[in-house]
Design a protein around this motif. Structure first.
Motif, PDB file in Angstrom:
ATOM      1  N   ILE A 215       1.203  -1.058   0.090  1.00 42.89           N
ATOM      2  CA  ILE A 215       0.042   0.035  -0.016  1.00 42.89           C
ATOM      3  C   ILE A 215       0.489   1.332   0.520  1.00 42.89           C
ATOM      4  N   THR A 216       0.648   2.415  -0.583  1.00 45.69           N
ATOM      5  CA  THR A 216       1.266   3.266  -1.383  1.00 45.69           C
ATOM      6  C   THR A 216       0.948   4.742  -0.272  1.00 45.69           C
ATOM      7  N   ASP A 217       2.004   5.499   0.027  1.00 44.68           N
ATOM      8  CA  ASP A 217       1.528   6.836   0.638  1.00 44.68           C
ATOM      9  C   ASP A 217       0.281   7.744   0.306  1.00 44.68           C
ATOM     10  N   GLY A 218      -0.025   7.023  -0.920  1.00 42.98           N
ATOM     11  CA  GLY A 218      -1.422   7.657  -1.697  1.00 42.98           C
ATOM     12  C   GLY A 218      -2.544   6.986  -1.123  1.00 42.98           C
ATOM     13  N   ARG A 219      -2.477   5.329  -0.388  1.00 45.40           N
ATOM     14  CA  ARG A 219      -3.227   4.730   0.356  1.00 45.40           C
ATOM     15  C   ARG A 219      -3.648   3.581  -1.024  1.00 45.40           C
ATOM     16  N   TRP A 220      -3.202   3.606  -2.098  1.00 48.78           N
ATOM     17  CA  TRP A 220      -3.791   2.732  -2.596  1.00 48.78           C
ATOM     18  C   TRP A 220      -2.621   1.896  -3.341  1.00 48.78           C
ATOM     19  N   ARG A 221      -2.627   0.059  -3.915  1.00 51.33           N
ATOM     20  CA  ARG A 221      -1.937  -0.541  -3.448  1.00 51.33           C
ATOM     21  C   ARG A 221      -1.352  -0.954  -5.519  1.00 51.33           C
ATOM     22  N   VAL A 222      -0.339  -1.228  -4.858  1.00 53.97           N
ATOM     23  CA  VAL A 222       0.614  -0.984  -6.744  1.00 53.97           C
ATOM     24  C   VAL A 222       0.770  -2.836  -5.722  1.00 53.97           C
ATOM     25  N   ASN A 223       0.777  -3.761  -7.477  1.00 55.90           N
ATOM     26  CA  ASN A 223       1.252  -5.728  -7.685  1.00 55.90           C
ATOM     27  C   ASN A 223       2.057  -4.969  -8.570  1.00 55.90           C
ATOM     28  N   PHE A 224       3.322  -5.719  -7.856  1.00 56.66           N
ATOM     29  CA  PHE A 224       4.519  -6.308  -8.875  1.00 56.66           C
ATOM     30  C   PHE A 224       4.071  -7.721  -9.300  1.00 56.66           C
ATOM     31  N   GLY A 225       3.826  -8.625  -8.687  1.00 62.04           N
ATOM     32  CA  GLY A 225       4.185  -9.299  -9.064  1.00 62.04           C
ATOM     33  C   GLY A 225       5.033 -10.859  -8.950  1.00 62.04           C
ATOM     34  N   ASP A 226       5.820 -11.501  -9.603  1.00 57.58           N
ATOM     35  CA  ASP A 226       6.990 -11.888  -9.278  1.00 57.58           C
ATOM     36  C   ASP A 226       8.330 -10.991  -9.232  1.00 57.58           C
ATOM     37  N   ARG A 248      -6.004  11.097 -10.330  1.00 57.25           N
ATOM     38  CA  ARG A 248      -7.163  10.079 -10.371  1.00 57.25           C
ATOM     39  C   ARG A 248      -7.465  10.089  -8.950  1.00 57.25           C
ATOM     40  N   LYS A 249      -8.420   8.735  -8.817  1.00 55.65           N
ATOM     41  CA  LYS A 249      -8.427   8.504  -7.355  1.00 55.65           C
ATOM     42  C   LYS A 249      -7.994   7.109  -7.964  1.00 55.65           C
ATOM     43  N   VAL A 250      -6.788   7.387  -7.709  1.00 55.30           N
ATOM     44  CA  VAL A 250      -6.415   5.230  -8.102  1.00 55.30           C
ATOM     45  C   VAL A 250      -6.570   4.429  -6.454  1.00 55.30           C
ATOM     46  N   ALA A 251      -6.705   3.094  -7.392  1.00 54.66           N
ATOM     47  CA  ALA A 251      -7.348   1.763  -6.169  1.00 54.66           C
ATOM     48  C   ALA A 251      -6.284   1.490  -5.859  1.00 54.66           C
ATOM     49  N   VAL A 252      -5.738   0.834  -7.207  1.00 52.33           N
ATOM     50  CA  VAL A 252      -4.661  -0.369  -7.541  1.00 52.33           C
ATOM     51  C   VAL A 252      -4.095  -0.268  -8.961  1.00 52.33           C
ATOM     52  N   LEU A 253      -2.875  -0.509  -9.016  1.00 60.46           N
ATOM     53  CA  LEU A 253      -1.718  -0.273  -9.787  1.00 60.46           C
ATOM     54  C   LEU A 253      -1.324  -1.919 -10.096  1.00 60.46           C
ATOM     55  N   ASP A 254      -1.751  -2.415 -11.011  1.00 60.73           N
ATOM     56  CA  ASP A 254      -0.984  -3.762 -11.666  1.00 60.73           C
ATOM     57  C   ASP A 254      -0.468  -3.647 -12.950  1.00 60.73           C
ATOM     58  N   LEU A 255       1.673  -3.404 -11.991  1.00 62.51           N
ATOM     59  CA  LEU A 255       1.989  -3.881 -12.903  1.00 62.51           C
ATOM     60  C   LEU A 255       3.220  -5.407 -12.961  1.00 62.51           C
ATOM     61  N   SER A 256       2.194  -6.707 -12.800  1.00 60.67           N
ATOM     62  CA  SER A 256       2.677  -8.016 -13.286  1.00 60.67           C
ATOM     63  C   SER A 256       3.352  -8.662 -14.315  1.00 60.67           C
ATOM     64  N   ALA A 257       2.827  -7.599 -15.331  1.00 58.26           N
ATOM     65  CA  ALA A 257       2.877  -7.977 -16.673  1.00 58.26           C
ATOM     66  C   ALA A 257       3.272  -6.593 -17.277  1.00 58.26           C
ATOM     67  N   PRO A 258       4.659  -5.842 -16.838  1.00 51.76           N
ATOM     68  CA  PRO A 258       4.801  -4.827 -17.117  1.00 51.76           C
ATOM     69  C   PRO A 258       5.172  -4.328 -18.637  1.00 51.76           C
ATOM     70  N   GLU A 259       5.057  -4.524 -19.676  1.00 51.84           N
ATOM     71  CA  GLU A 259       4.219  -4.528 -20.935  1.00 51.84           C
ATOM     72  C   GLU A 259       2.420  -4.332 -20.739  1.00 51.84           C
ATOM     73  N   GLN A 260       1.931  -4.580 -20.387  1.00 42.48           N
ATOM     74  CA  GLN A 260       0.277  -4.561 -20.326  1.00 42.48           C
ATOM     75  C   GLN A 260      -0.071  -4.013 -18.494  1.00 42.48           C
ATOM     76  N   PRO A 261       0.657  -3.188 -18.255  1.00 38.21           N
ATOM     77  CA  PRO A 261       0.427  -2.405 -16.559  1.00 38.21           C
ATOM     78  C   PRO A 261      -1.605  -1.854 -17.240  1.00 38.21           C
ATOM     79  N   TYR A 262      -2.093  -1.672 -15.805  1.00 39.11           N
ATOM     80  CA  TYR A 262      -3.237  -1.326 -15.951  1.00 39.11           C
ATOM     81  C   TYR A 262      -3.835  -0.870 -14.350  1.00 39.11           C
ATOM     82  N   TYR A 263      -4.518   0.279 -14.379  1.00 35.41           N
ATOM     83  CA  TYR A 263      -5.694   0.179 -12.929  1.00 35.41           C
ATOM     84  C   TYR A 263      -6.628   0.654 -12.636  1.00 35.41           C
ATOM     85  N   ARG A 264      -6.697   0.479 -11.864  1.00 35.57           N
ATOM     86  CA  ARG A 264      -8.044   0.676 -11.417  1.00 35.57           C
ATOM     87  C   ARG A 264      -8.219   1.928 -10.187  1.00 35.57           C
ATOM     88  N   GLU A 265      -9.125   2.550 -11.090  1.00 34.87           N
ATOM     89  CA  GLU A 265     -10.083   4.045  -9.744  1.00 34.87           C
ATOM     90  C   GLU A 265     -10.933   3.367  -9.079  1.00 34.87           C
TER      91      GLU A 265
END
Length: 267
Positions: A215-226, A248-265
């Motif tokens: 959980i970041t300081d901005g209180r949203w989660r970032v996922n790195f996978g492996d 943005r009101k970010v809820a989750v940033l998913d970087l588990s596949a860095p070539e296809q990152p996505y985030y959800r607000e």
């Protein structure tokens, strides 16, 4: 008629006179044979008796004195454990050196989750050496209200010493954990690498499928996978944190596949 008895008497006396000469050699041979047999019996039994005395003496020396009994050991390699703890676990106190089974004792010591390997050697008359290789704490694994050390292989073992500076991995499942059991070593490797790339971050979350996150300081989660392409993922996280997250009101940033990152607000 009266002369015949006289002749018999004369013949009998003549036979008796020759009798000692005939029997003496036989008696001598018999006596010599008996003496030889007695000597052979004495020699063999004396040798057996002497051997018995020697064996009895050795048996008393080995088991009737304290020379071959163990009352201490030379123990090296302890840091998280203590020599006293290792010696007690080895169950050597008062044991005869002849009954020490080094592989069996090493196996007993390795049942301690802290000890990765143990090598036991003996030396007469009563010297025992124990060299232990302890597991190296890589991080602290937390699940629910339990905390254990974990090494890079994913093996859990009790907390010993100061763990205040250790990387913490929180198992979001909250399931019970037991010393000696294993967790996902990929999670340990990923958290350690992230701690190197993001030095101000010392605590991470993990769950099956999603991998490592926090959980970041901005209180949203970032996922790195492996841990694959982790440097790229961290660079993308920093860029997102500076260029997108503030607007943005970010809820989750998913970087588990860095070539296809996505985030959800947030809704």
């Amino acid at each position: 008629m009266r002369r015949r008895p006289r002749r018999r008497s004369q013949r009998l006396e003549a036979y008796r006179a020759t009798l000692p000469e005939l029997t003496a050699p036989r008696q001598s041979r018999l006596t010599a044979a008996v003496l030889a047999a007695v000597l052979r019996w004495s020699r063999s039994h004396l040798a057996a008796l002497a051997l018995l005395v020697v064996l009895a003496g050795l048996g008393y020396w080995f088991f009737g004195t304290e020379d071959f009994y163990i009352y201490g050991a030379e123990i090296t390699g302890t840091a998280l454990t203590t020599p006293e703890e290792v010696y007690s676990s080895a169950q050597l106190e008062g044991l005869s050196i002849f009954w020490v089974n080094p592989p069996a004792i090493a196996h007993i010591l390795e049942q301690n989750p802290v000890i990765q390997q143990a090598v036991v050697t003996t030396q007469f008359p009563n010297h025992v050496q124990i060299r232990v290789v302890e597991r190296e704490p890589a991080a602290v694994w937390q699940s629910g209200d339990q905390s254990l050390f974990v090494d890079r292989a994913g093996v859990l073992f009790p907390l010993r010493g100061d763990a205040s500076q250790a990387v913490v991995i929180r198992d979001l499942r909250g399931s019970p954990i037991t010393p000696g059991k294993s967790v996902d070593p990929e999670a340990v490797l990923t958290a350690l690498k992230l701690a190197e790339l993001i030095p101000d971050r010392r605590a991470f979350d993990w769950e099956p499928g999603a991998g490592v996150s926090f959980i970041t300081d901005g209180r949203w989660r970032v996922n790195f996978g492996d841990h694959s392409r982790l440097a790229i993922k961290v660079a993308a996280f920093r860029a997102f944190s500076e260029q997108v997250a503030p607007f943005r009101k970010v809820a989750v940033l998913d970087l588990s596949a860095p070539e296809q990152p996505y985030y959800r607000e947030e809704p």
